[in-house]
Design an enzyme around this catalytic site. Sequence first.
Site, PDB file in Angstrom:
ATOM      1  N   LYS A  37       0.835  -1.205   0.000  1.00 61.63           N
ATOM      2  CA  LYS A  37       0.000   0.000   0.000  1.00 61.63           C
ATOM      3  C   LYS A  37       0.867   1.252   0.000  1.00 61.63           C
ATOM      4  O   LYS A  37       2.073   1.172   0.263  1.00 61.63           O
ATOM      5  CB  LYS A  37      -0.929  -0.002   1.220  1.00 61.63           C
ATOM      6  CG  LYS A  37      -0.209   0.039   2.550  1.00 61.63           C
ATOM      7  CD  LYS A  37      -1.192  -0.051   3.720  1.00 61.63           C
ATOM      8  CE  LYS A  37      -0.399   0.063   5.039  1.00 61.63           C
ATOM      9  NZ  LYS A  37      -1.231   0.365   6.183  1.00 61.63           N
ATOM     10  N   ARG A 133     -10.004   0.891  15.330  1.00 66.23           N
ATOM     11  CA  ARG A 133      -9.890   1.650  14.098  1.00 66.23           C
ATOM     12  C   ARG A 133     -10.947   1.022  13.171  1.00 66.23           C
ATOM     13  O   ARG A 133     -12.118   0.995  13.534  1.00 66.23           O
ATOM     14  CB  ARG A 133      -8.453   1.543  13.561  1.00 66.23           C
ATOM     15  CG  ARG A 133      -8.063   2.663  12.627  1.00 66.23           C
ATOM     16  CD  ARG A 133      -6.589   2.533  12.206  1.00 66.23           C
ATOM     17  NE  ARG A 133      -6.304   1.214  11.640  1.00 66.23           N
ATOM     18  CZ  ARG A 133      -5.106   0.830  11.187  1.00 66.23           C
ATOM     19  NH1 ARG A 133      -4.084   1.658  11.250  1.00 66.23           N
ATOM     20  NH2 ARG A 133      -4.916  -0.378  10.683  1.00 66.23           N
ATOM     21  N   TYR A 252      16.777  30.613   6.836  1.00 62.70           N
ATOM     22  CA  TYR A 252      15.577  31.427   7.042  1.00 62.70           C
ATOM     23  C   TYR A 252      15.366  31.740   8.522  1.00 62.70           C
ATOM     24  O   TYR A 252      15.578  30.881   9.383  1.00 62.70           O
ATOM     25  CB  TYR A 252      14.334  30.695   6.537  1.00 62.70           C
ATOM     26  CG  TYR A 252      14.226  30.651   5.041  1.00 62.70           C
ATOM     27  CD1 TYR A 252      14.210  31.816   4.288  1.00 62.70           C
ATOM     28  CD2 TYR A 252      14.120  29.441   4.381  1.00 62.70           C
ATOM     29  CE1 TYR A 252      14.098  31.767   2.906  1.00 62.70           C
ATOM     30  CE2 TYR A 252      13.999  29.388   3.004  1.00 62.70           C
ATOM     31  CZ  TYR A 252      13.991  30.553   2.273  1.00 62.70           C
ATOM     32  OH  TYR A 252      13.878  30.508   0.915  1.00 62.70           O
ATOM     33  N   MET A 304      13.182  24.216   1.379  1.00 61.19           N
ATOM     34  CA  MET A 304      12.504  23.271   0.496  1.00 61.19           C
ATOM     35  C   MET A 304      13.483  22.440  -0.334  1.00 61.19           C
ATOM     36  O   MET A 304      13.254  21.263  -0.604  1.00 61.19           O
ATOM     37  CB  MET A 304      11.551  24.042  -0.422  1.00 61.19           C
ATOM     38  CG  MET A 304      10.707  23.177  -1.327  1.00 61.19           C
ATOM     39  SD  MET A 304       9.516  24.155  -2.268  1.00 61.19           S
ATOM     40  CE  MET A 304       8.109  24.157  -1.176  1.00 61.19           C
TER      41      MET A 304
END
Lengths: 362, 362
Positions: A37, A133, A252, A304
């Site tokens: 998956k 779940r 940053y 990024m």
Amino acid sequence: MSILTRPILEIDLNKLVENFKYLQTIAGKATAAAVVKDDAYGLGAVEVAKILYQKADCRTFFVAHAVEGEQIYPFVKDADIYVLQGVGEDSVEIFENINLIPVINCPEQLKLWKNIRAKGEKSAIHIDTGLNRLGFREEELKNLSKEELDSFSMVISHLSCADIKDHFMNDIQLNKFKELRAKFFPKTKASLSASDGVFLEDGFLCDIVRLGAAVYGINTAPYHQSKVQNIINIKAPIIQISNLKEGDYAGYGATYRAASDRKIAIVSIGYGDGFPRILSNVGKIFFKIDNSVEQAGIIGRISMDNIICDITNIKNINIDNLAHIIGDFYTLDDMGSDAQTIGYEIISRFGKNKRFVRKYIS
Amino acid sequence: MSILTRPILEIDLNKLVENFKYLQTIAGKATAAAVVKDDAYGLGAVEVAKILYQKADCRTFFVAHAVEGEQIYPFVKDADIYVLQGVGEDSVEIFENINLIPVINCPEQLKLWKNIRAKGEKSAIHIDTGLNRLGFREEELKNLSKEELDSFSMVISHLSCADIKDHFMNDIQLNKFKELRAKFFPKTKASLSASDGVFLEDGFLCDIVRLGAAVYGINTAPYHQSKVQNIINIKAPIIQISNLKEGDYAGYGATYRAASDRKIAIVSIGYGDGFPRILSNVGKIFFKIDNSVEQAGIIGRISMDNIICDITNIKNINIDNLAHIIGDFYTLDDMGSDAQTIGYEIISRFGKNKRFVRKYIS
């Protein structure tokens, strides 16, 4: 001198097959199924399914969504492909076109499946034993007719704490599973364990074990040293080497300030490639220099496309040394632990990104 | 009743174009370029580049890697496409085949580019003004010949703290940029600001502004209310609704225990789809019921494909209500803040996943 720009993701399919075969031996008489998956946790569901079909005789696969089953189906046509999220109106067409087996999770899905099972394929049923779940609860099973109960080719459940050997939930869930099987599915094949449950006692194995994370090199039984091999190498080139003077900021937000003169490398990988931004200012990157592994701390915020790291104390490093992000010495589990998560999430992120030069070793 | 299984990602290209046009007005006489690196932050570089080319007359694009430029090139052929990570031996072939403009980051890249600039395309140069990430430092500029300095069609730099209006770094970087331009590039076009710098004084605009995050709806100037529109809706179906009894556990690791009887919904989205696992037990999911937005807390660990949330206090909810993950009422920035990161990382993750039913609104 080699000047590169793109990060590299190497996936060792030989070791993946070895991991699967090792887990097959642990699983004993139970059938070993492969969980592919989420695009095989980002590693490529088609490549993984193909190699396990060819080299490990795997004939049972689990995906989450029908659309994932559709993707691998042409390569493993005679295999059983189970769809864990079951059937929805958004996947009916796929189930009508190809032979996938839905895992029916609730009465609403059962109703939908009964409307479309024109070809009479069997389905599996998911029952809950304490994870709370997906899956039928006992009171919902009581509402099913004998014909409905007998229509399922397999009954599955999922353990919540199988990565902790003596967790009290393990026995609670096993006993509940036995009890519900005896009551409702006395003759139906059963599957309880994923990659973690296979390392518990034999009672957890049942007929089919669903092997995902451990096949991909994640230690699903962290109470002992990993019994499976890392299959992932992630590397990234240095784009630039430069210097910080005492008092200079980097990255940053100017969150890093050099306490003394530093030498830095700008490495061409970032959160856009899946590197967790939460490792800003605290993560680490590795370099192999003259056969030894050297560690460089990440400084400033991860951006990024780039990461800045401190190479002041690494001798003989230059721009054509590759940065090592994930490897045998710093695994998916290690990064997961540092990044306040688990290896599963780490690989599921890295694996999705097209900017990697992706290499399969087989 | 509608039974679904796949999560849905809606990208409003109309609002994206409106955001871009709004930012064009802010940019005044500067040319507005679109930053579509990292597959347009995961939203689809081809779709984004095409619509901005067609509807907003955008003729300047920035990508990180040459391979990303190659992807959009056929759709914006006469545009300028700048490649921020510059040129490497792993991208030479692309630069030889199509007309991309590398941003040269360091002396090594300049040397490589000079070897392959057979067609004589110009390049841009990246200079560092205090971010201390990529770019030539002043001492490296001093080593360039006049011919080399004059060969660049644009000089760019990058601000580190432009999302904070009065941050001391802004003026330091602007002054450094002016100083280096005067010394080395008196006649060359210049670009200093990205989506955050455009909201600072006009001096930061220069000739070209590089618009990325704000186009995608991220508030890049969080000192004022967002001036751009959210363009993303992420939804996911409920697979199952059930109950917890007092004392029941939920999710992996049994990290949640019900203090009282609860009603829960299992929502078909997980960290495999990009939902940050760090929001386990603390994140929130929304439902729109009868025109009001209801909030449900995430309980237990987020898993790869599913999230459990507490819907005890939400009236009239049923299995065909969609869960709202990101929308106008809970934006990328909001989730970024909750997940100890920024909206940029959030969208870069969600956008990568093939399991979404992806819908472009235009």
